[in-house]
Design a protein around this motif. Structure first.
Motif, PDB file in Angstrom:
ATOM      1  N   MET A   1       0.797  -1.198   0.000  1.00 14.85           N
ATOM      2  CA  MET A   1       0.000   0.000   0.000  1.00 14.85           C
ATOM      3  C   MET A   1       0.851   1.278   0.000  1.00 14.85           C
ATOM      4  O   MET A   1       0.367   2.350  -0.235  1.00 14.85           O
ATOM      5  N   GLY A 110       2.221  11.796  10.171  1.00 14.80           N
ATOM      6  CA  GLY A 110       0.841  11.968   9.719  1.00 14.80           C
ATOM      7  C   GLY A 110       0.668  11.709   8.231  1.00 14.80           C
ATOM      8  O   GLY A 110      -0.311  12.127   7.627  1.00 14.80           O
ATOM      9  N   LYS A 111       1.626  10.991   7.624  1.00 13.97           N
ATOM     10  CA  LYS A 111       1.528  10.729   6.185  1.00 13.97           C
ATOM     11  C   LYS A 111       0.847   9.403   5.894  1.00 13.97           C
ATOM     12  O   LYS A 111       0.519   9.102   4.754  1.00 13.97           O
ATOM     13  N   LEU A 112       0.719   8.570   6.900  1.00 18.80           N
ATOM     14  CA  LEU A 112      -0.019   7.313   6.747  1.00 18.80           C
ATOM     15  C   LEU A 112      -1.084   7.258   7.819  1.00 18.80           C
ATOM     16  O   LEU A 112      -0.908   7.772   8.921  1.00 18.80           O
ATOM     17  N   ASP A 113      -2.187   6.604   7.489  1.00 20.65           N
ATOM     18  CA  ASP A 113      -3.277   6.475   8.447  1.00 20.65           C
ATOM     19  C   ASP A 113      -3.067   5.209   9.295  1.00 20.65           C
ATOM     20  O   ASP A 113      -2.883   4.110   8.742  1.00 20.65           O
ATOM     21  N   ASP A 115      -5.107   3.485  11.191  1.00 23.34           N
ATOM     22  CA  ASP A 115      -6.137   2.448  11.035  1.00 23.34           C
ATOM     23  C   ASP A 115      -5.900   1.644   9.753  1.00 23.34           C
ATOM     24  O   ASP A 115      -6.060   0.420   9.739  1.00 23.34           O
ATOM     25  N   ALA A 116      -5.526   2.368   8.681  1.00 16.14           N
ATOM     26  CA  ALA A 116      -5.279   1.688   7.404  1.00 16.14           C
ATOM     27  C   ALA A 116      -4.099   0.728   7.534  1.00 16.14           C
ATOM     28  O   ALA A 116      -4.142  -0.398   7.018  1.00 16.14           O
ATOM     29  N   PHE A 118      -3.229  -0.752  10.203  1.00 11.57           N
ATOM     30  CA  PHE A 118      -3.713  -1.855  11.021  1.00 11.57           C
ATOM     31  C   PHE A 118      -4.577  -2.804  10.182  1.00 11.57           C
ATOM     32  O   PHE A 118      -4.421  -4.025  10.260  1.00 11.57           O
ATOM     33  N   PHE A 119      -5.474  -2.232   9.348  1.00  8.89           N
ATOM     34  CA  PHE A 119      -6.330  -3.076   8.497  1.00  8.89           C
ATOM     35  C   PHE A 119      -5.483  -3.973   7.601  1.00  8.89           C
ATOM     36  O   PHE A 119      -5.801  -5.134   7.392  1.00  8.89           O
ATOM     37  N   SER A 120      -4.394  -3.369   7.042  1.00  9.18           N
ATOM     38  CA  SER A 120      -3.569  -4.130   6.100  1.00  9.18           C
ATOM     39  C   SER A 120      -2.598  -5.056   6.820  1.00  9.18           C
ATOM     40  O   SER A 120      -1.802  -5.734   6.170  1.00  9.18           O
ATOM     41  N   ARG A 121      -2.642  -5.076   8.117  1.00  3.73           N
ATOM     42  CA  ARG A 121      -1.799  -5.920   8.985  1.00  3.73           C
ATOM     43  C   ARG A 121      -0.312  -5.523   8.922  1.00  3.73           C
ATOM     44  O   ARG A 121       0.554  -6.323   9.260  1.00  3.73           O
TER      45      ARG A 121
END
Lengths: 221, 353
Positions: A1, A110-113, A115-116, A118-121
């Motif tokens: 990602m 602050g350039k990556l989220d 939660d995202a 975490f979702f993508s593991r």
């Protein structure tokens, strides 16, 4: 990602050896803590958002670096570099966050989220989730101006510093891009060979399954 | 002279066509974006939000997460920043006032009025009444938490409390939204992107059942204080209080630890019994929402980081500014930042009907 090319510079054998030296740890720890101090001076909101967690400790595990960071939550945030996991766990961290250096660095800016990730593991957490959420929000809630907040040059020199800083970022991206290309050139024949082998294995597995079915039918008849 | 006779059906379609044409010529949909922190507010404004919605740092709003939200001073700075760039600021005071603690909600309204916010987003009937009586000039929007989903309900809020805008719950189809608009002419705001809940907004007690805290009163669904993650080999186990919510295999995307998106064993098989972890994304039906009479679209996610805010706001701004509307969708990475990393248009287009 996300592109990890900028981190390529960190995965050289030189860096690998360097990160294991106690002197390097001491220097890095001092550098991080001086930077943190300057950031907090410009952004007192960080400490305020973490106030209910004072006295708790967070363990930061880099999946691609040979050391750990312990971050006691205090009015003034300071990290401690720990060379091995057992020693880090002995401090009984309240929570642990684990990811690659590049991802954590991007998250910090602050350039990556989070939660995202975490979702993508690509990021995992352990222990008290509340502390991790609070820290993420506290850091995400500020926009760090590296030139102004950290280097703090005289007003007149700020444009020059910004140009130098941006040029440094550009050079680093170019270098890491070059390293990535070299890496791809060296590794692509190996990857192709592995793909071929994987394809042959799949074909063999399919043939084995077909043969097994035929054998079973033969036994029944 | 021969005048052609029109059937009732034809007249209905002509009327709908004219109304749709009027709506299509109205200004673009207002883009209402989330901000959990001052930095996220600046990013939302800078990337093209028409309005930003925020909450105070307490249980008066439905995103009462640790380290999130605004102090009164931070909000004052945020409003100055947003107004300087012609962006509105709405404050969500959308939880239901706890018995014996209504002063917290009254204080939030007082601060919102004092700081000159552009609107407050309310759900509690008592608070709506208090606000209408005490601050008659403060613009009121109805929160999704009030779950107003039919014409009668919307007319009631308009008449009783002079509520200007209704944030509709995520249960309606586009044609149902059009019907509400044509009968009430209320300003309608709908969710356009982000997490979907089980669609019993304001009435859900699942989190309360598992943890004692709910979004309705405590302002938090599945509070982080009750969430635990465990690694078991390659598997990731998520728990909420005493309940195991999900077991993710190594190849699966992780999701939020909410009961409504838990995977439970039924008839011997692990299944998503209520809802799968997917995100709402209406970027492909923005023209239909506008034609139905919607005046504003809302991005969910005050609890998300500013990278999420920037990405989603940038994408929706581009989609809205494109003259072809949603037909030319900008290339985005929206799916990678979505829960479950998959998307749906939710109830707006119910294929199963």
């Amino acid at each position: 990602m996300h592109s990890k090319s900028t981190a390529s510079l960190l995965y050289t054998p030189f860096f690998s050896v360097l990160t294991k030296l106690p002197l390097a740890h001491a220097l890095l720890q001092t550098l991080i803590n001086r930077t943190l101090l300057k950031i907090q001076r410009h952004h007192p909101g960080i400490a305020e958002r973490l106030s209910e967690f004072h006295g708790k400790t967070l363990l930061i595990e880099f999946s691609d670096l040979p050391f750990y960071l312990l971050l006691p939550i205090e009015q003034s945030l300071k990290v401690r570099i720990i060379p091995n996991r057992s020693e880090a766990l002995a401090s009984e961290p309240f929570a642990t966050v684990r990811s690659e250096l590049y991802s954590l660095w991007q998250l910090f800016q602050g350039k990556l989220d989070g939660d995202a990730l975490f979702f993508s593991r690509d990021l995992s957490i352990d222990g008290n989730t509340e502390l991790i959420v609070a820290l993420r929000n506290a850091l995400d809630g500020v926009k760090i101006d590296w030139v102004k907040d950290v280097f703090n040059p005289p007003q007149i020199l700020i444009p020059l510093f910004k140009k130098t800083f941006n040029f440094g970022k550009f050079v680093s991206l170019q270098l890491s891009g070059d390293l990535k290309r070299i890496q791809n050139t060296v590794l692509s024949p190996v990857h192709k060979e592995l793909d071929k082998l994987s394809h042959s294995t799949d074909q063999l597995a399919e043939r084995m399954t077909a043969l097994e079915k035929q054998t079973k039918r033969g036994v029944r008849s | 002279m021969c005048v052609p006779t029109q059937s009732a059906e034809t007249r209905k379609y002509i009327k709908l066509f004219i109304q749709s044409a009027i709506v299509m010529n109205t200004p673009s949909l207002e883009l209402v974006c989330p901000a959990g922190t001052p930095a996220a507010l600046k990013d939302a404004v800078d990337h093209g939000a028409d309005a930003v919605y925020v909450g105070f740092r307490n249980e008066t709003n439905a995103r009462n997460f640790p380290g999130l939200n605004f102090s009164a001073d931070e909000l004052a700075e945020g409003i100055t920043y947003a107004h300087a760039k012609s962006c509105k600021v709405f404050v969500a005071i959308n939880t239901f006032a706890r018995a014996g603690a209504s002063h917290l909600w009254h204080q939030a309204l007082f601060d919102a009025e004092r700081l000159k916010v552009d609107a407050v987003i309310l759900a509690d009937l008592g608070l709506l009444h208090y606000c209408h009586r005490t601050y008659p000039n403060l613009r009121k929007h109805l929160s999704v938490q009030a779950s107003a989903s039919n014409v009668e309900s919307i007319r009631f809020y308009q008449k009783a409390f002079n509520v200007k805008r209704m944030v509709l719950p995520r249960v309606l189809t586009v044609s149902e939204i059009a019907n509400i608009y044509h009968k009430t002419h209320a300003e309608l705001e709908v969710f356009a992107f982000g997490g979907l809940c089980v669609m019993a907004e304001g009435r859900c007690a699942l989190s309360s059942y598992a943890t004692g805290k709910s979004p309705n009163t405590s302002g938090v669904c599945s509070p982080a204080s009750h969430v635990h993650y465990e690694k078991q080999g390659e598997k990731l186990i998520s728990k909420l209080g005493e309940f195991t919510i999900n077991v993710f295999e190594s190849h699966e995307s992780a999701g939020y630890p909410t009961l409504c998106k838990g995977r439970f064993i039924a008839n011997g098989k692990p299944l998503y019994l209520f809802e799968e972890p997917v995100s709402l994304n209406t970027i492909s039906i923005l023209d239909k929402l506008k034609a139905a009479g919607v005046c504003a679209i809302k991005i969910e996610g005050r609890q998300r980081g500013r990278a999420y805010v920037a990405e989603v706001v940038r994408s929706f701004r581009a989609a809205l500014d494109n003259p072809e509307g949603s037909l030319l969708i900008p290339a985005t990475q929206l799916s990678t930042i979505s829960e479950g990393q998959t998307e749906t248009v939710g109830s707006y287009e119910r294929g199963w009907r």
